[in-house]
Design an enzyme around this catalytic site. Sequence first.
Site, PDB file in Angstrom:
ATOM      1  N   HIS A   1       1.609   5.402  -1.686  1.00  0.00           N
ATOM      2  CA  HIS A   1       1.276   6.590  -2.490  1.00  0.00           C
ATOM      3  C   HIS A   1       2.584   7.172  -3.031  1.00  0.00           C
ATOM      4  CE1 HIS A   1      -2.864   6.782  -0.882  1.00  0.00           C
ATOM      5  NE2 HIS A   1      -2.298   6.250   0.186  1.00  0.00           N
TER       6      HIS A   1
ATOM      7  N   ASP B   1       1.544   2.701   3.473  1.00  0.00           N
ATOM      8  CA  ASP B   1       0.689   3.884   3.304  1.00  0.00           C
ATOM      9  C   ASP B   1       1.530   5.155   3.344  1.00  0.00           C
ATOM     10  OD1 ASP B   1      -1.632   5.304   2.808  1.00  0.00           O
ATOM     11  OD2 ASP B   1      -2.224   5.393   4.910  1.00  0.00           O
TER      12      ASP B   1
ATOM     13  N   HIS C   1     -10.396   1.341   1.761  1.00  0.00           N
ATOM     14  CA  HIS C   1     -10.171   2.364   2.785  1.00  0.00           C
ATOM     15  C   HIS C   1     -11.338   2.188   3.762  1.00  0.00           C
ATOM     16  CE1 HIS C   1      -8.628   6.223   4.408  1.00  0.00           C
ATOM     17  NE2 HIS C   1      -9.810   6.141   4.995  1.00  0.00           N
TER      18      HIS C   1
ATOM     19  N   HIS D   1       0.869  -1.205   0.000  1.00  0.00           N
ATOM     20  CA  HIS D   1       0.000   0.000   0.000  1.00  0.00           C
ATOM     21  C   HIS D   1       0.893   1.238   0.000  1.00  0.00           C
ATOM     22  CE1 HIS D   1      -3.816   2.217   1.320  1.00  0.00           C
ATOM     23  NE2 HIS D   1      -2.878   3.151   1.208  1.00  0.00           N
TER      24      HIS D   1
ATOM     25  N   HIS E   1      -4.450  -0.390   5.851  1.00  0.00           N
ATOM     26  CA  HIS E   1      -3.961   0.417   6.979  1.00  0.00           C
ATOM     27  C   HIS E   1      -4.872   0.329   8.201  1.00  0.00           C
ATOM     28  CE1 HIS E   1      -6.751   3.129   4.992  1.00  0.00           C
ATOM     29  NE2 HIS E   1      -5.880   3.547   4.095  1.00  0.00           N
TER      30      HIS E   1
ATOM     31  N   LYS F   1      -9.357  -0.010  -5.819  1.00  0.00           N
ATOM     32  CA  LYS F   1      -9.345   0.665  -4.513  1.00  0.00           C
ATOM     33  C   LYS F   1     -10.657   1.386  -4.253  1.00  0.00           C
ATOM     34  CE  LYS F   1      -7.748   2.226  -0.660  1.00  0.00           C
ATOM     35  NZ  LYS F   1      -6.711   3.217  -0.424  1.00  0.00           N
TER      36      LYS F   1
HETATM   37  C1  NCD Z   1      -3.383   9.254   2.065  1.00  0.00           C
HETATM   38  C2  NCD Z   1      -2.922  10.296   1.028  1.00  0.00           C
HETATM   39  O1  NCD Z   1      -2.391  11.335   1.435  1.00  0.00           O
HETATM   40  O2  NCD Z   1      -3.050  10.030  -0.165  1.00  0.00           O
HETATM   41  N1  NCD Z   1      -3.387   9.861   3.360  1.00  0.00           N
HETATM   42  C3  NCD Z   1      -3.320   9.227   4.538  1.00  0.00           C
HETATM   43  O3  NCD Z   1      -3.424   9.890   5.585  1.00  0.00           O
HETATM   44  N2  NCD Z   1      -3.132   7.939   4.629  1.00  0.00           N
HETATM   45  C4  NCD Z   1      -4.719   8.729   1.668  1.00  0.00           C
HETATM   46  C5  NCD Z   1      -5.126   7.504   2.440  1.00  0.00           C
HETATM   47  O4  NCD Z   1      -4.540   6.436   2.296  1.00  0.00           O
HETATM   48  O5  NCD Z   1      -6.094   7.605   3.233  1.00  0.00           O
HETATM   49 ZN    ZN Z   2      -3.230   5.159   1.588  1.00  0.00          ZN
END
Ligand code: NCD
Ligand code: ZN
Length: 349
Positions: free
Chosen positions: A17, A249, A138, A15, A176, A101
């Site tokens: 970003h 995450d 999520h 997971h 998460h 997702k």
């Molecule tokens: C994530 C993001 O910034 O893209 N933020 C987070 O707090 N985890 C989005 C997410 O996974 O909820």
């Molecule tokens: Zn995330």
Amino acid sequence: MNHDKISIACPDDWHLHLRDGAALATTVPHSARCFRRAIVMPNLKPPVTSVAAAGEYRQRIVRAIPPGGSFEPLMTLYLTDSLPIAEIERAVREPWLAGVKYYPAGATTNSESGVTAIEKVFPVLERMQELDLPLLLHGEVNDAEVDIFDREAVFIDRILQPLCERFPRLRMVLEHITTRQAAQFVSEADARIAATITVHHLLFHRGDMLAGGIRPHLYCLPILKRDVHREALRTAATSGNPRFFLGTDSAPHPVNEKESACGCAGIYTAPAALELYAEVFEEEQALDRLEAFAAFHGADFYGRERNGARIELVRESWTAPARYEFGGDEVIPIRAGENIRWKLAGNGP
Ligand code: NCD
Ligand code: ZN
């Protein structure tokens, strides 16, 4: 096992970003230094809602892999109320497309285009179940009447439990997880239900974020909970149960968007994530279980080969940088300016 040095199969991050554009020059090398594969989240602006867009995004990520590096981005589609079923049929033809997702509309960063009511996506979920494409959740309700600290537990009762009954073969990952309830739900569910656990939810509780001053760099979603929940997550992560696996995450934001009157959710953990998981597993006297959590369980769940290459961590203290360049801006990482007890040997694989 010699506990000043550990050798594990190369881990994967289930997971992640990475963002897009110039930010990739920072985020991709940070993940690629130790993770062999990562499931890349689709919450870009605009969101990644087609296999074609996911393929183009994947190419931009691949171009940012440092020379000689080995990193395989596994992509996801962003579920909207109107994602066509044909996109699911296209998705299963691509080996690099790992799942779909689900964001409840408005629940987190760039989730405005998410699902407004779960019933709207039942036909798509039906097809995903038939074609065995995993759904990544999520797991929070976005309901003003539900307290932010309860949104995950309420999601399990209101959405996840009914989904499990309605789609008895759909593989789902509760992403998460942050609560005792989530850890318990997943450990009691059947084998097609799994969960990722971040390192920040293993390290911190809400007091760390809020007591003695507000720390915006610890603000993330789902929000940090009470310490009892962190304890339950530590137990789950180190239990050896194959349904729990590593998902950082890691979610970078420019510093001024974190240190703001209305700061963004997300913690940038990729530059030190594996090292910090090692700290947690060591504290739990479970270093011998780190490899399975980081390198085996996720690969097995997603039906992918385990990594053959290995990586070494040594017990050697280093100081995390205060900030990193981030697409013309700057990002503050987890543990910025502080010590980290474990270090990757050499430059990783
Ligand atoms: C994530 C993001 O910034 O893209 N933020 C987070 O707090 N985890 C989005 C997410 O996974 O909820
Ligand atoms: Zn995330």
